[in-house]
Write an enzyme that holds these catalytic residues in place. Structure first.
Site, mmCIF file in Angstrom:
data_model
loop_
_atom_site.group_PDB
_atom_site.id
_atom_site.type_symbol
_atom_site.label_atom_id
_atom_site.label_comp_id
_atom_site.label_asym_id
_atom_site.label_seq_id
_atom_site.Cartn_x
_atom_site.Cartn_y
_atom_site.Cartn_z
ATOM 1 N N GLU A 60 5.739 -2.644 11.038
ATOM 2 C CA GLU A 60 5.006 -1.425 10.666
ATOM 3 C C GLU A 60 3.640 -1.328 11.320
ATOM 4 O O GLU A 60 3.227 -0.240 11.749
ATOM 5 C CB GLU A 60 4.864 -1.343 9.141
ATOM 6 C CG GLU A 60 6.129 -0.981 8.402
ATOM 7 C CD GLU A 60 7.069 -2.153 8.190
ATOM 8 O OE1 GLU A 60 8.193 -1.937 7.698
ATOM 9 O OE2 GLU A 60 6.672 -3.295 8.524
ATOM 10 N N HIS A 129 8.709 -3.395 -4.665
ATOM 11 C CA HIS A 129 9.364 -2.204 -4.134
ATOM 12 C C HIS A 129 9.251 -1.035 -5.097
ATOM 13 O O HIS A 129 10.014 -0.072 -4.996
ATOM 14 C CB HIS A 129 10.844 -2.480 -3.852
ATOM 15 C CG HIS A 129 11.083 -3.282 -2.620
ATOM 16 N ND1 HIS A 129 12.285 -3.287 -1.954
ATOM 17 C CD2 HIS A 129 10.271 -4.112 -1.924
ATOM 18 C CE1 HIS A 129 12.209 -4.081 -0.902
ATOM 19 N NE2 HIS A 129 10.999 -4.590 -0.872
#
Length: 326
Positions: A60, A129
């Site tokens: 990322e 998450h």
């Protein structure tokens, strides 16, 4: 009109804009060959090819930096995070570069880039998450933050985000990708920074955004049968935030409940509560109330999730408190 799912309108919005502007491309993990982790880029590789639909490694920080650099050189990138939990790896690029280059260059560079992907709680996915970072990004000048609550808004807001000349954080929800609505075949956009009054009411104002707005609407409709009139405002854009719509509603209902699915400390509800007490204090008939997730990491066990995440009972109790109903 055509019935479309949330994931379909995301792909449609990106594709429509890419057909008009060859400087737009999509980059992220599994966006090409796999059609997106949540199938939100289905069919786009076949139409636009590998030069504009680009699969990346799990990196990322790297591909966010590539996107920012290309935006400085005339491209309009769409960077997809498989989940915004992973955006933390790219935080240095987003906060220290994307958000600041326009100001630090004296306006010589715009950064027309969209960072998009799923956010928030989506079931038993564990603490790492299940996080909502809209208040983190909204805290940073130079970033716009958008969180649609339904497919119609998602398409209009995403098209406006792609056309915007500044950095836009576009946050979706895993639990909404299958939601369906009738979507106009004709092109449309929704301007950033304008809230939507989803339901008109007179007794209480509920301000919310994202997927949890559905809970607020259902409860508001249920309370109509008990002669309690609830106004529901969907923020749609977190930054810039449409303060005027909230203020005007509170001046009418005299009561405010803010509902969100992030942690309470330094949250969006904290900001809204401050502005309302500053601008509409004399109109309040009871203290502002808010509902957030509990101030802990998200649990995994279902019984703990029920205690951690906002629920119908929480909302009804807060509304009763606002109305001084026992």
């Amino acid at each position: 009109m055509k019935k479309m799912s949330f994931r379909e309108v995301i792909a449609a919005a990106m594709s429509e804009e890419m057909r008009k502007d060859k400087t737009i491309y999509l980059m992220g993990e599994e966006v090409a060959e796999y059609n997106g982790a949540y199938k939100a880029s289905k069919g786009m590789l076949k139409e636009f090819g590998h030069k504009r639909i680009i699969d990346t490694p799990i990196s990322e920080l790297g591909f966010s930096g590539i996107g920012i650099g290309s935006a400085m050189n005339g491209c309009r990138p769409i960077i997809e995070f498989m989940t915004f939990n992973f955006s933390l790896v790219a935080m240095d690029q987003i906060i220290n570069n994307a958000a600041k280059i326009r100001q630090m260059s004296g306006g010589q560079w715009n950064i027309p880039i969209v960072f998009r992907g799923p956010t928030g709680f989506a079931g038993q996915l564990g603490s790492t998450h299940s996080q909502s970072f809209e208040s983190w990004y909204a805290n940073c000048p130079g970033l716009k933050v958008v969180i649609p609550s339904n497919p119609y808004d998602a398409k209009g807001l995403l098209k406006s985000s792609i056309r915007d000349n500044d950095v836009v954080i576009f946050m979706e929800s895993e639990q909404m990708y299958g939601d369906q609505m009738m979507i106009p075949i004709e092109e449309y956009t929704i301007p950033l920074g304008i809230a939507n009054v989803k339901k008109i009411g007179n007794d209480v104002t509920i301000v919310s955004f994202g997927k949890i707005i559905k809970m607020a609407l259902n409860i508001a409709l249920e309370l109509e049968n008990k002669n309690i009139s609830v106004e529901v405002i969907d923020l749609r854009t977190i930054r810039p935030l449409d303060y005027n719509t909230i203020i005007n509603s509170v001046k009418k209902t005299n009561r405010l409940l803010i509902l969100e699915e992030s942690w309470p400390f330094a949250s969006i509800s904290s900001e809204i509560a401050y502005v309302i007490q500053q601008e509409a204090f004399d109109y309040l008939d009871s203290p502002i109330q808010r509902i957030t997730v509990q101030d802990t990491p998200a649990p995994y066990a279902k019984n703990l999730i029920e205690e951690w995440y906002p629920n119908k009972i929480d909302i009804l109790n807060k509304i009763k408190k606002l109305l001084y109903i026992n």
